[in-house]
Design an enzyme around this catalytic site. Structure first.
Site, PDB file in Angstrom:
ATOM      1  N   CYS A  77      36.402  34.617  39.075  1.00 45.38           N
ATOM      2  CA  CYS A  77      37.733  35.169  39.291  1.00 45.38           C
ATOM      3  C   CYS A  77      38.534  34.251  40.215  1.00 45.38           C
ATOM      4  O   CYS A  77      38.060  33.890  41.297  1.00 45.38           O
ATOM      5  CB  CYS A  77      37.615  36.566  39.891  1.00 45.38           C
ATOM      6  SG  CYS A  77      39.197  37.325  40.294  1.00 45.38           S
TER       7      CYS A  77
ATOM      8  N   CYS B 255      39.177  36.303  43.701  1.00 41.29           N
ATOM      9  CA  CYS B 255      38.150  36.600  44.712  1.00 41.29           C
ATOM     10  C   CYS B 255      36.864  35.789  44.549  1.00 41.29           C
ATOM     11  O   CYS B 255      35.919  35.966  45.291  1.00 41.29           O
ATOM     12  CB  CYS B 255      37.827  38.094  44.715  1.00 41.29           C
ATOM     13  SG  CYS B 255      36.910  38.650  43.252  1.00 41.29           S
TER      14      CYS B 255
ATOM     15  N   CYS C  76      38.538  42.320  37.027  1.00 36.44           N
ATOM     16  CA  CYS C  76      37.491  41.884  37.943  1.00 36.44           C
ATOM     17  C   CYS C  76      36.997  43.109  38.715  1.00 36.44           C
ATOM     18  O   CYS C  76      37.794  43.866  39.264  1.00 36.44           O
ATOM     19  CB  CYS C  76      38.047  40.843  38.915  1.00 36.44           C
ATOM     20  SG  CYS C  76      36.889  40.394  40.237  1.00 36.44           S
TER      21      CYS C  76
ATOM     22  N   CYS D 242      38.026  42.651  42.793  1.00 40.52           N
ATOM     23  CA  CYS D 242      39.413  42.679  43.305  1.00 40.52           C
ATOM     24  C   CYS D 242      40.388  43.418  42.395  1.00 40.52           C
ATOM     25  O   CYS D 242      41.541  43.591  42.751  1.00 40.52           O
ATOM     26  CB  CYS D 242      39.915  41.269  43.598  1.00 40.52           C
ATOM     27  SG  CYS D 242      40.259  40.280  42.128  1.00 40.52           S
TER      28      CYS D 242
ATOM     29  N   CYS E  47      38.550  38.231  25.534  1.00 35.98           N
ATOM     30  CA  CYS E  47      39.645  37.271  25.413  1.00 35.98           C
ATOM     31  C   CYS E  47      40.324  37.186  26.782  1.00 35.98           C
ATOM     32  O   CYS E  47      41.091  38.072  27.151  1.00 35.98           O
ATOM     33  CB  CYS E  47      40.597  37.755  24.327  1.00 35.98           C
ATOM     34  SG  CYS E  47      41.862  36.572  23.891  1.00 35.98           S
TER      35      CYS E  47
END
Length: 158
Positions: free
Chosen positions: A74, A77, A122, A125, A145
């Site tokens: 991510c 984070c 995510c 976060c 995707c």
């Protein structure tokens, strides 16, 4: 004409996404920042995608053509999200995977634009990563995707 149509569609999607939050009201994530902190930490496009639910233009992310062994994490984070072992070329113009790492993402129902889709966020976060569809390859049959701008790639062990 095709480029103009794509440009207009992308602009309207971005404008609509500004009205949406990346995390449903009431969700509490491990990593929490103020809007001002997110704006300082992320590039403009990362902020629009991760925090406002925008979508980057197809075929613009270098991660779409990333074929080395490693992990995708991510951009908000740094939580590891996907292994390069599960990445495949979907032909859609966005990095695609058939499975996330364990406990990396959460799925949320998305009804924007009059469609019923499954948004992928995510887990740590709440950043908007993309959507998951049921037209992927074996073994899962899923296609995660993802927006490349929402992720970082670290070469190494997958």
């Amino acid at each position: 004409m095709q480029n103009r149509r794509q440009f207009l569609l992308a602009g309207s999607m971005l404008a609509m996404s500004r009205m949406l939050s990346a995390a449903p009201v009431g969700n509490v994530f491990e990593v929490q920042r103020t809007d001002a902190e997110w704006r300082r930490l992320l590039t403009g496009m990362q902020y629009e995608v991760l925090r406002r639910g925008a979508t980057e233009r197809a075929f613009t992310s270098p991660l779409n053509d990333e074929h080395r062994s490693g992990q995708f994490s991510c951009a908000g984070c740094q939580l590891p999200l996907f292994s390069s072992k599960t990445k495949f070329d979907s032909g859609t113009g966005w990095p695609s995977f058939y499975a996330p790492l364990e406990r990396a993402v959460v799925n949320v129902t998305d009804t924007t634009f009059g469609m019923l889709r499954t948004e992928v966020q995510c887990r740590r976060c709440g950043g908007h990563l993309g959507h998951v569809f049921d037209d992927g390859p074996r073994p899962t049959g899923l296609r995660y995707c993802m927006n490349g701008v929402a992720m970082n790639f670290t070469p190494g062990k997958a």
